[in-house]
Scaffold this motif. Structure first.
Motif, mmCIF file in Angstrom:
data_model
loop_
_atom_site.group_PDB
_atom_site.id
_atom_site.type_symbol
_atom_site.label_atom_id
_atom_site.label_comp_id
_atom_site.label_asym_id
_atom_site.label_seq_id
_atom_site.Cartn_x
_atom_site.Cartn_y
_atom_site.Cartn_z
ATOM 1 N N ILE A 75 37.052 13.373 10.925
ATOM 2 C CA ILE A 75 37.754 12.189 11.433
ATOM 3 C C ILE A 75 36.802 11.272 12.178
ATOM 4 C CG2 ILE A 75 39.530 11.371 13.042
ATOM 5 C CD1 ILE A 75 41.098 13.953 12.394
ATOM 6 N N ARG A 76 36.021 11.841 13.104
ATOM 7 C CA ARG A 76 35.080 11.032 13.879
ATOM 8 C C ARG A 76 34.076 10.334 12.960
ATOM 9 N NH1 ARG A 76 33.344 11.863 19.226
ATOM 10 N NH2 ARG A 76 35.519 12.525 19.526
ATOM 11 N N THR A 77 33.589 11.061 11.971
ATOM 12 C CA THR A 77 32.604 10.512 11.033
ATOM 13 C C THR A 77 33.218 9.407 10.189
ATOM 14 O OG1 THR A 77 31.500 12.669 10.938
ATOM 15 C CG2 THR A 77 30.967 11.096 9.187
ATOM 16 N N PHE A 78 34.451 9.615 9.744
ATOM 17 C CA PHE A 78 35.133 8.580 8.969
ATOM 18 C C PHE A 78 35.248 7.305 9.798
ATOM 19 C CE2 PHE A 78 38.675 6.107 7.490
ATOM 20 C CZ PHE A 78 38.523 6.127 6.106
ATOM 21 N N GLU A 79 35.665 7.447 11.047
ATOM 22 C CA GLU A 79 35.865 6.285 11.902
ATOM 23 C C GLU A 79 34.549 5.563 12.196
ATOM 24 O OE1 GLU A 79 38.689 5.641 11.399
ATOM 25 O OE2 GLU A 79 39.984 5.979 13.127
ATOM 26 N N ASP A 80 33.488 6.319 12.416
ATOM 27 C CA ASP A 80 32.186 5.698 12.651
ATOM 28 C C ASP A 80 31.779 4.835 11.463
ATOM 29 O OD1 ASP A 80 32.022 6.906 15.120
ATOM 30 O OD2 ASP A 80 30.666 8.509 14.473
ATOM 31 N N ASN A 81 32.014 5.343 10.266
ATOM 32 C CA ASN A 81 31.662 4.597 9.057
ATOM 33 C C ASN A 81 32.591 3.412 8.830
ATOM 34 O OD1 ASN A 81 29.445 5.941 7.099
ATOM 35 N ND2 ASN A 81 30.441 7.542 8.295
ATOM 36 N N ALA A 82 33.866 3.586 9.098
ATOM 37 C CA ALA A 82 34.824 2.485 8.962
ATOM 38 C C ALA A 82 34.475 1.356 9.929
ATOM 39 C CB ALA A 82 36.247 2.981 9.216
ATOM 40 N N ASN A 83 34.079 1.720 11.130
ATOM 41 C CA ASN A 83 33.697 0.720 12.125
ATOM 42 C C ASN A 83 32.480 -0.075 11.658
ATOM 43 O OD1 ASN A 83 34.003 -0.581 14.659
ATOM 44 N ND2 ASN A 83 32.396 0.687 15.538
ATOM 45 N N MET B 296 48.491 14.197 25.768
ATOM 46 C CA MET B 296 47.682 13.349 26.638
ATOM 47 C C MET B 296 46.274 13.221 26.067
ATOM 48 S SD MET B 296 50.272 13.019 28.459
ATOM 49 C CE MET B 296 49.659 11.890 29.716
ATOM 50 N N THR B 297 45.924 12.017 25.633
ATOM 51 C CA THR B 297 44.671 11.817 24.918
ATOM 52 C C THR B 297 44.047 10.484 25.315
ATOM 53 O OG1 THR B 297 43.659 11.853 22.704
ATOM 54 C CG2 THR B 297 45.856 10.857 22.887
ATOM 55 N N TYR B 298 43.071 10.004 24.535
ATOM 56 C CA TYR B 298 42.354 8.784 24.911
ATOM 57 C C TYR B 298 41.665 8.206 23.685
ATOM 58 C CZ TYR B 298 39.735 5.704 28.106
ATOM 59 O OH TYR B 298 39.238 4.620 28.789
ATOM 60 N N ARG B 299 41.745 6.892 23.530
ATOM 61 C CA ARG B 299 41.003 6.247 22.446
ATOM 62 C C ARG B 299 39.702 5.668 22.998
ATOM 63 N NH1 ARG B 299 42.119 0.737 23.452
ATOM 64 N NH2 ARG B 299 44.282 0.223 23.957
ATOM 65 N N TYR B 300 38.598 5.959 22.310
ATOM 66 C CA TYR B 300 37.290 5.517 22.771
ATOM 67 C C TYR B 300 37.055 4.028 22.530
ATOM 68 C CZ TYR B 300 35.952 10.418 23.321
ATOM 69 O OH TYR B 300 35.873 11.738 23.707
ATOM 70 N N HIS B 301 37.554 3.543 21.409
ATOM 71 C CA HIS B 301 37.369 2.135 21.064
ATOM 72 C C HIS B 301 38.484 1.305 21.694
ATOM 73 C CE1 HIS B 301 34.162 2.648 17.957
ATOM 74 N NE2 HIS B 301 34.707 3.855 17.855
ATOM 75 N N GLY B 302 38.434 0.012 21.444
ATOM 76 C CA GLY B 302 39.497 -0.861 21.917
ATOM 77 C C GLY B 302 40.748 -0.687 21.087
ATOM 78 N N HIS B 303 41.730 -1.540 21.323
ATOM 79 C CA HIS B 303 42.967 -1.455 20.547
ATOM 80 C C HIS B 303 42.673 -1.565 19.061
ATOM 81 C CE1 HIS B 303 46.905 -2.080 18.964
ATOM 82 N NE2 HIS B 303 46.688 -3.353 18.698
ATOM 83 N N GLY C 252 38.013 -5.279 16.830
ATOM 84 C CA GLY C 252 37.566 -6.534 17.421
ATOM 85 C C GLY C 252 37.696 -6.568 18.935
ATOM 86 N N ASP C 253 38.333 -5.542 19.496
ATOM 87 C CA ASP C 253 38.539 -5.449 20.947
ATOM 88 C C ASP C 253 37.312 -4.788 21.566
ATOM 89 O OD1 ASP C 253 39.515 -5.153 23.517
ATOM 90 O OD2 ASP C 253 40.861 -3.506 23.020
ATOM 91 N N ILE C 254 36.269 -5.583 21.777
ATOM 92 C CA ILE C 254 34.977 -5.036 22.199
ATOM 93 C C ILE C 254 34.781 -5.106 23.710
ATOM 94 C CG2 ILE C 254 32.471 -5.293 21.974
ATOM 95 C CD1 ILE C 254 33.007 -6.311 19.091
ATOM 96 N N ASN C 255 35.086 -6.243 24.307
ATOM 97 C CA ASN C 255 34.941 -6.391 25.757
ATOM 98 C C ASN C 255 36.240 -5.972 26.439
ATOM 99 O OD1 ASN C 255 34.256 -7.059 28.362
ATOM 100 N ND2 ASN C 255 34.568 -9.267 28.072
ATOM 101 N N ARG C 256 36.268 -4.719 26.925
ATOM 102 C CA ARG C 256 37.522 -4.145 27.439
ATOM 103 C C ARG C 256 37.584 -4.063 28.967
ATOM 104 N NH1 ARG C 256 35.776 -1.364 23.065
ATOM 105 N NH2 ARG C 256 34.711 0.253 24.263
#
Length: 331
Positions: free
Chosen positions: A21-29, A238-245, A248-252
């Motif tokens: 999952i993490r690898t897929f997301e890194d590549n999608a990003n 209870m979890t957490y998303r590392y990226h923005g919403h 394109g949500d870079i400056n958080r």
């Protein structure tokens, strides 16, 4: 915690799935940042233990419904990289022949009824799937994934009421990552989230969504109970998303601090925590884990390359799957 050696294969598969999952997301990003992927996408990085912990407790025939942040659910339920990247890039070999994209992937072969760009939109679909299973006399279970922000949707209360009255085989899984888009959860959700389910007489649990074993252990128990007709159930993870919403949500910094993000990544990362546990328990070694990580990375790179060079759907498919019993309405 003592380790049952017979579970070694299960543990390693759960670790591999989280890394996938993490690898897929890194590549999608990277596809988005390099302007190779149309539209926006919403990263699941940081929440891997939720999808994997839950989906590892399910059968292939069990159903899930997903969200706009749904790549993790799709991978955890058995999807392949190649078809997923093809879908993101609008190619004909994608799971929905390139017509669903990031927020509408469905994989019927693995029981994934689909992602949904409408917040809370799949709650009715999941409850309907559970109702179908009960009517057909099947013991299939449906898991409905949704975020904390979706608890503000009225549909949630309608379907939980029905599910409780009819004892439907559905588990509502609230991924509480602390934010409803750009607003802290406590600013949009009054009171307790689990109390919302308990108001309908639904047994509700809260669990550490960064601990894949805790998630899996709880889900296994609830799935078994659900198959016996004791559902529905509700889990707040209870979890957490590392990226923005979204990508394109870079400056958080205007809604959450870099210090907060750093703390979650360094001290509560689900993959790092599970990796440390696997090594400490002697289930695997650092060398074996590195080899596994490298293999998954290579698989993803090959899948991206394949998808970039794959064909787009033919124009004649523009209304394919729109009309029943018509393969190509324009043919």
């Amino acid at each position: 915690m003592s380790v049952a050696r017979t579970n070694t294969e299960d543990y390693l598969r759960m670790y591999a799935q989280m890394v996938r999952i993490r690898t897929f997301e890194d590549n999608a990003n990277q596809l988005y940042l390099s302007a190779k992927m149309p539209g926006l996408t919403h990263m699941y990085s940081g929440e891997e233990a939720v999808a994997v912990g839950i989906c590892e407790a399910l059968r292939v025939t069990d159903k899930i419904t997903s969200t706009h942040r749904g790549h993790g659910h799709c991978v955890a339920k058995g999807a392949n990289f190649k078809e997923m990247f093809c879908e993101l890039l609008g190619k004909e070999e994608g799971y929905c022949r390139g017509k669903g994209g990031s927020m509408h992937i469905a994989d019927q072969s693995n029981g994934n009824l689909g992602a949904n760009a409408i917040v809370g939109g799949s709650m009715g679909i999941a409850t309907g799937a559970a109702f179908s299973a009960k009517l057909l006399g099947k013991d299939d279970v449906t898991v409905c994934f949704f975020g904390d922000g979706a608890t503000a949707q009225g549909l949630m209360y309608e379907v939980m009421n029905m599910a409780a009255l009819w004892k439907l085989p559905v588990i509502y899984a609230c991924e509480n990552n602390g934010y409803s888009e750009y607003t802290r959860t406590e600013e949009i959700a009054a009171g307790s989230i689990t109390a919302r389910a308990e108001a309908f007489g639904i047994e509700a649990h809260q669990v550490d969504g960064q601990d894949v074993l805790a998630v899996n252990e709880l889900t296994q128990k609830l799935v078994e109970s659900t198959r016996r007709g004791e559902g529905p159930f509700f889990i707040e993870l209870m979890t957490y998303r590392y990226h923005g919403h979204h990508v394109g949500d870079i400056n958080r910094e205007y809604y959450r601090s870099k210090e907060e993000e750093k703390d979650w990544k360094e001290n509560r990362d689900p993959i790092t925590r599970f990796r440390s546990w696997l090594v400490a328990e002697g289930i695997t070694s650092e060398e074996e884990i590195e080899a596994m990580n490298a293999e998954i990375k290579s698989e993803a790179v090959a899948a991206v390359d394949y998808a970039l060079n794959a064909d787009y759907p033919d124009v004649s498919e523009v209304d394919m799957h729109v009309f029943t019993d018509v393969k190509h309405a324009l043919a």
